[in-house]
Motif scaffolding. Structure first.
Motif, short mmCIF file in Angstrom:
data_model
loop_
_atom_site.label_atom_id
_atom_site.label_comp_id
_atom_site.label_asym_id
_atom_site.label_seq_id
_atom_site.Cartn_x
_atom_site.Cartn_y
_atom_site.Cartn_z
N ILE A 81 0.86 -1.19 0.00
CA ILE A 81 0.00 0.00 0.00
C ILE A 81 0.89 1.23 0.00
O ILE A 81 1.70 1.43 0.92
CB ILE A 81 -0.91 0.05 1.25
CG1 ILE A 81 -1.68 -1.26 1.40
CG2 ILE A 81 -1.87 1.24 1.16
CD1 ILE A 81 -2.36 -1.43 2.75
N GLY A 82 0.75 2.05 -1.03
CA GLY A 82 1.48 3.31 -1.09
C GLY A 82 0.62 4.43 -0.55
O GLY A 82 -0.60 4.44 -0.74
N ILE A 83 1.24 5.39 0.14
CA ILE A 83 0.48 6.51 0.71
C ILE A 83 1.13 7.83 0.33
O ILE A 83 2.35 7.95 0.28
CB ILE A 83 0.35 6.40 2.25
CG1 ILE A 83 1.73 6.37 2.93
CG2 ILE A 83 -0.46 5.16 2.62
CD1 ILE A 83 1.66 6.42 4.46
N PHE A 84 0.29 8.82 0.06
CA PHE A 84 0.76 10.17 -0.24
C PHE A 84 -0.15 11.19 0.42
O PHE A 84 -1.37 11.06 0.41
CB PHE A 84 0.81 10.44 -1.74
CG PHE A 84 1.24 11.85 -2.06
CD1 PHE A 84 2.58 12.20 -2.02
CD2 PHE A 84 0.31 12.84 -2.35
CE1 PHE A 84 2.98 13.52 -2.27
CE2 PHE A 84 0.70 14.15 -2.61
CZ PHE A 84 2.05 14.48 -2.57
N ASP A 85 0.49 12.21 1.00
CA ASP A 85 -0.23 13.34 1.58
C ASP A 85 0.66 14.56 1.41
O ASP A 85 1.90 14.44 1.40
CB ASP A 85 -0.52 13.09 3.06
CG ASP A 85 -1.52 14.08 3.65
OD1 ASP A 85 -2.71 13.73 3.78
OD2 ASP A 85 -1.11 15.22 3.98
N ILE A 86 0.04 15.73 1.27
CA ILE A 86 0.85 16.95 1.11
C ILE A 86 1.67 17.24 2.35
O ILE A 86 2.68 17.93 2.29
CB ILE A 86 -0.03 18.16 0.74
CG1 ILE A 86 -1.13 18.37 1.79
CG2 ILE A 86 -0.64 17.98 -0.65
CD1 ILE A 86 -1.94 19.63 1.56
N ASN A 87 1.24 16.70 3.49
CA ASN A 87 2.00 16.83 4.74
C ASN A 87 2.91 15.61 4.88
O ASN A 87 2.46 14.51 5.21
CB ASN A 87 1.04 16.93 5.93
CG ASN A 87 1.76 17.20 7.24
OD1 ASN A 87 2.93 16.86 7.41
ND2 ASN A 87 1.06 17.83 8.17
N ARG A 88 4.20 15.79 4.63
CA ARG A 88 5.13 14.67 4.63
C ARG A 88 5.31 14.07 6.02
O ARG A 88 5.61 12.88 6.16
CB ARG A 88 6.49 15.11 4.07
CG ARG A 88 6.42 15.71 2.67
CD ARG A 88 5.84 14.74 1.66
NE ARG A 88 6.79 13.70 1.28
CZ ARG A 88 6.48 12.67 0.50
NH1 ARG A 88 5.25 12.50 0.06
NH2 ARG A 88 7.42 11.77 0.18
N GLU A 89 5.15 14.87 7.05
CA GLU A 89 5.26 14.33 8.41
C GLU A 89 4.14 13.33 8.70
O GLU A 89 4.33 12.36 9.42
CB GLU A 89 5.23 15.48 9.43
CG GLU A 89 6.48 16.36 9.38
CD GLU A 89 6.44 17.46 10.42
OE1 GLU A 89 5.38 17.63 11.07
OE2 GLU A 89 7.47 18.14 10.59
N VAL A 90 2.98 13.58 8.13
CA VAL A 90 1.85 12.68 8.32
C VAL A 90 2.14 11.32 7.69
O VAL A 90 1.92 10.26 8.30
CB VAL A 90 0.56 13.29 7.71
CG1 VAL A 90 -0.56 12.24 7.63
CG2 VAL A 90 0.09 14.47 8.55
#
Length: 356
Positions: A81-90
């Motif tokens: 499962i790949g994940i992406f969010d604009i908040n890299r800390e998240v």
């Protein structure tokens, strides 16, 4: 009584269903036999694999809970499962936390770790340019989720439409630039209109799917267990339509009761407001029932609830993959139930037409 397939690509058609011949809709051929309990909607939707790559966009309440469900439940059908969010800390946080969920021992008995019963798909952080390197792309962002208001009475799903529509268009553009040929799965509200937005923005409609109806079915099941008068829903009930106010719950598709069905529908539609009234955002059940469980059942080629295209609109319905094709359940239904479904389709069409 008549069948749901009369709505496919055309809207409601009066008269003898046997007189209606399906036609090529410009994407894939549709089954020519409408009088079957299993109706072929689209061909060559998702290439069958032993395990699939799944990517999630946005690690908010829904995205992160969805991630947890997929990690815990999806080991036999999801590779990673790949994940992406604009908040890299998240994303950094969830990569660490999710990959630290584990059974205490590996009991593979000589088999490959990925084949063991204890296998959980690894979670990895993606760069934005990598988000479409997958078989299934789960779209979970929202520009604005309404704050908890204990007095709220309006449909908070449609409030998010305009903002989330722009996000869909943005990521459809990226999908096309990357020549993405997997499933673009919408989980953000309002699910069904946003699926149509993705098609309007340029995606082939057999590659777009909405995951919102699973929780509405689960909410109807909840009330069927709390109140005996809805008891038949557990065995013969069905959910149709959008994840919102035009939802259609049928208490029993063999012995349909219009009044009971409408009462149960109202309870399912307003279940999210009941959670808000006690001060919480209702995201856990949607992320698991509509999201993790439904996505996994979809990948396993099992019957589940999700939204597929009916011409001008996407509509939630019981369906499954079979031999890389999509089939939906096509039983004979009471005319009152069909009219309710027709009304839902027409209201969804009006949303789409207002946007053009």
């Amino acid at each position: 009584m008549d069948r749901l397939s009369k709505f496919f690509d055309t809207g409601f058609i009066a008269g003898d269903i046997s007189d209606y011949n399906c036609h090529d809709i410009g994407l894939k051929k549709i089954s020519k036999n409408l009088n079957t309990d299993e109706f072929l909607a689209y061909e060559n939707v998702l290439c069958k694999k032993k395990k699939y790559m799944v990517n999630i966009l946005a690690m908010g309440d829904v995205g992160s809970t969805l991630l947890l469900g997929l990690r815990l439940l999806g080991g036999d059908v999801i590779e990673a499962i790949g994940i992406f969010d604009i908040n890299r800390e998240v994303t950094h946080r969830f990569e660490m936390e999710m990959n630290q969920i584990s059974y205490p021992f590996f009991n593979g008995d000589g088999c490959d770790e990925m084949e063991s019963l204890e296998y959980m798909p690894a979670v990895k952080v993606l760069k934005e340019e990598e988000i479409f390197n997958c078989d299934v792309f789960l779209f979970c962002p929202s520009v604005m989720v309404p704050e908890v208001d204990k007095k709220a009475t309006e449909d908070v799903r449609m409030v998010q439409y305009e903002g989330n529509k722009k996000l869909v268009e943005k990521y459809v553009k990226k999908a096309k630039e990357n020549e993405f040929n997997g499933i673009f799965a919408v989980m953000s509200d309002p699910v069904d209109p946003l699926c149509q937005c993705a098609v309007n923005a340029g995606l082939n409609r057999e590659k777009v799917r909405g995951f919102g109806l699973g929780v509405m079915n689960a909410r109807a099941l909840y009330h069927s267990m709390k109140n005996k008068k809805f008891g038949e829903y557990k065995f013969k009930g069905r959910a149709y339509g959008p994840h919102g106010k035009d939802l259609v719950i049928a208490n029993d598709i063999d012995n349909y009761d219009d009044d009971l069905s409408k009462e149960l529908t109202e309870l399912a539609v307003n279940a999210n407001l009941e959670i808000r009234k006690i001060g919480f955002k209702p995201y856990i059940a949607p992320a698991i029932s509509s999201g993790a469980i439904s996505v996994i059942e979809f990948l396993k080629n099992r019957w589940h609830y999700s939204s597929i295209s009916f011409g001008e609109v996407f509509l939630g319905i019981k369906n499954k993959l079979k031999n890389e094709n999509v089939y939906f359940e096509n039983p004979k239904l009471d005319i009152k139930l069909l009219c309710r479904i027709e009304n839902a389709i027409n209201n969804l069409k009006n949303i789409n037409r207002e946007e053009k």
